[in-house]
Design an enzyme around this catalytic site. Structure first.
Site, PDB file in Angstrom:
ATOM      1  N   SER A 132       0.826  -1.212   0.000  1.00 51.03           N
ATOM      2  CA  SER A 132       0.000   0.000   0.000  1.00 51.03           C
ATOM      3  C   SER A 132       0.863   1.268   0.000  1.00 51.03           C
ATOM      4  O   SER A 132       0.504   2.267  -0.630  1.00 51.03           O
ATOM      5  CB  SER A 132      -0.991  -0.004   1.163  1.00 51.03           C
ATOM      6  OG  SER A 132      -0.333   0.118   2.397  1.00 51.03           O
ATOM      7  N   ARG A 179      22.122 -15.016   1.965  1.00 48.02           N
ATOM      8  CA  ARG A 179      21.754 -13.611   1.798  1.00 48.02           C
ATOM      9  C   ARG A 179      22.566 -12.935   0.688  1.00 48.02           C
ATOM     10  O   ARG A 179      22.042 -12.129  -0.080  1.00 48.02           O
ATOM     11  CB  ARG A 179      21.999 -12.881   3.131  1.00 48.02           C
ATOM     12  CG  ARG A 179      20.823 -12.071   3.604  1.00 48.02           C
ATOM     13  CD  ARG A 179      21.104 -11.467   4.964  1.00 48.02           C
ATOM     14  NE  ARG A 179      20.400 -12.167   6.022  1.00 48.02           N
ATOM     15  CZ  ARG A 179      19.112 -12.027   6.285  1.00 48.02           C
ATOM     16  NH1 ARG A 179      18.371 -11.209   5.574  1.00 48.02           N
ATOM     17  NH2 ARG A 179      18.541 -12.691   7.269  1.00 48.02           N
ATOM     18  N   MET A 239      10.576  -6.923   3.889  1.00 49.94           N
ATOM     19  CA  MET A 239      10.787  -7.603   5.170  1.00 49.94           C
ATOM     20  C   MET A 239      12.044  -8.480   5.214  1.00 49.94           C
ATOM     21  O   MET A 239      12.075  -9.486   5.923  1.00 49.94           O
ATOM     22  CB  MET A 239       9.546  -8.436   5.525  1.00 49.94           C
ATOM     23  CG  MET A 239       8.279  -7.609   5.702  1.00 49.94           C
ATOM     24  SD  MET A 239       8.442  -6.304   6.944  1.00 49.94           S
ATOM     25  CE  MET A 239       8.302  -7.291   8.435  1.00 49.94           C
ATOM     26  N   ILE A 278      16.227  -8.408   6.018  1.00 45.64           N
ATOM     27  CA  ILE A 278      17.346  -7.603   6.508  1.00 45.64           C
ATOM     28  C   ILE A 278      18.417  -7.578   5.425  1.00 45.64           C
ATOM     29  O   ILE A 278      18.741  -8.619   4.833  1.00 45.64           O
ATOM     30  CB  ILE A 278      17.878  -8.187   7.836  1.00 45.64           C
ATOM     31  CG1 ILE A 278      16.837  -7.930   8.934  1.00 45.64           C
ATOM     32  CG2 ILE A 278      19.224  -7.571   8.200  1.00 45.64           C
ATOM     33  CD1 ILE A 278      17.152  -8.569  10.262  1.00 45.64           C
ATOM     34  N   HIS A 306       9.236   3.230   8.453  1.00 42.92           N
ATOM     35  CA  HIS A 306       9.132   2.381   9.639  1.00 42.92           C
ATOM     36  C   HIS A 306       7.970   2.886  10.493  1.00 42.92           C
ATOM     37  O   HIS A 306       7.856   4.096  10.731  1.00 42.92           O
ATOM     38  CB  HIS A 306      10.440   2.428  10.435  1.00 42.92           C
ATOM     39  CG  HIS A 306      10.405   1.559  11.651  1.00 42.92           C
ATOM     40  ND1 HIS A 306      10.525   0.190  11.576  1.00 42.92           N
ATOM     41  CD2 HIS A 306      10.228   1.851  12.960  1.00 42.92           C
ATOM     42  CE1 HIS A 306      10.428  -0.310  12.800  1.00 42.92           C
ATOM     43  NE2 HIS A 306      10.246   0.666  13.653  1.00 42.92           N
TER      44      HIS A 306
HETATM   45  C1  GRF Z   1       3.885  -0.470   6.830  1.00 40.60           C
HETATM   46  O1  GRF Z   1       3.296  -0.282   8.094  1.00 40.60           O
HETATM   47  C2  GRF Z   1       5.335  -0.096   6.889  1.00 40.60           C
HETATM   48  O2  GRF Z   1       5.605   0.994   7.716  1.00 40.60           O
HETATM   49  C3  GRF Z   1       5.944  -1.341   7.466  1.00 40.60           C
HETATM   50  O3  GRF Z   1       5.228  -2.406   6.883  1.00 40.60           O
HETATM   51  C4  GRF Z   1       3.951  -1.955   6.476  1.00 40.60           C
HETATM   52  C5  GRF Z   1       3.868  -2.198   5.006  1.00 40.60           C
HETATM   53  O4  GRF Z   1       2.588  -2.055   4.497  1.00 40.60           O
HETATM   54  N1  GRF Z   1       7.367  -1.367   7.265  1.00 40.60           N
HETATM   55  P1  GRF Z   1       2.412  -2.033   2.906  1.00 40.60           P
HETATM   56  O5  GRF Z   1       3.044  -3.286   2.331  1.00 40.60           O
HETATM   57  O6  GRF Z   1       3.041  -0.777   2.378  1.00 40.60           O
HETATM   58  O7  GRF Z   1       0.923  -2.055   2.691  1.00 40.60           O
END
Ligand code: GRF
Length: 198
Positions: A15, A67, A92, A94, A111
């Site tokens: 999103s 990695r 997601m 690292i 974040h």
């Molecule tokens: C958001 O809350 C962002 O801050 C966090 O993960 C979520 C990602 O949501 N890192 P989206 O994939 O952008 O919908």
């Protein structure tokens, strides 16, 4: 003059990626969305990027032994897209210091906390446990340390009586969607003073 090219790395629903792409396509941010890259083939954001007409790619971390091999594959795909800036948006994995070093000063992340408070996961629950009166989101430059680096912009929301991690997250997400394009624009302008959305 050609616009800066932005690659967006996602792992999920994307999103924040959609809000960045729409801001670029609508002219609110003077940049071109060059590529949306996901490490998860099933990420919902891939279809959303396709609908917006943005090139997409998958580099599945599970297909690589470690990695470094995963990141080498990502770098190869990124170099083909020639981005000037990378935006992590719900990405997601690292990243190693090697990868981060290659893009330092040109890579942003969003974040869901007011950094330097609550780096890492479960930020909404931790803000509630800490008894915070406010919560928020941070766009920052990415450095080798997790959820650290120069702050580009922050947005604040109040914590309300009866909030749960879910209600807090649901109220913060649309605020993230306003913050990230504004912060990207601010970053591209070269202004080093952090932006506040209050
Ligand atoms: C958001 O809350 C962002 O801050 C966090 O993960 C979520 C990602 O949501 N890192 P989206 O994939 O952008 O919908």
């Amino acid at each position: 003059m050609s616009l800066p090219r932005v690659a967006i790395l996602i792992s999920g629903s994307g999103s924040n990626m959609v809000s960045l792409v729409q801001a670029m396509q609508g002219g609110a941010v003077a940049a071109d969305p060059a590529l949306v890259l996901s490490n998860r083939p099933e990420a919902g954001g891939l279809a959303r990027a396709g609908t917006l007409g943005v090139e997409t790619a998958v580099v599945d971390h599970k297909a690589y032994p470690d990695r470094e091999a995963f990141e080498a594959a990502m770098l190869e795909r990124l170099h083909a897209a020639q981005p000037d800036v990378i935006c992590l948006a719900g990405f997601m994995r690292i990243l190693t210091p090697g990868f981060v070093g290659a893009w330092e000063g040109r890579m942003l992340n969003i974040h869901p906390s007011l950094l330097p408070l609550f780096p890492g996961l479960h930020t909404h629950a931790r803000a509630l446990e800490a008894g915070m009166a406010v919560h928020g989101a941070t766009v920052h430059q990415v450095i080798a340390d997790l959820d650290a680096g120069p702050i580009v912009g922050q947005a604040v929301i109040p914590v309300e009586a009866g909030d749960t991690p879910q209600t807090l997250a649901a109220r913060l997400l649309p605020v993230e969607h306003r913050l990230y394009p504004r912060a990207l624009d601010h970053f591209l302008s070269g202004d080093k003073a952090p932006l506040a959305l209050l």
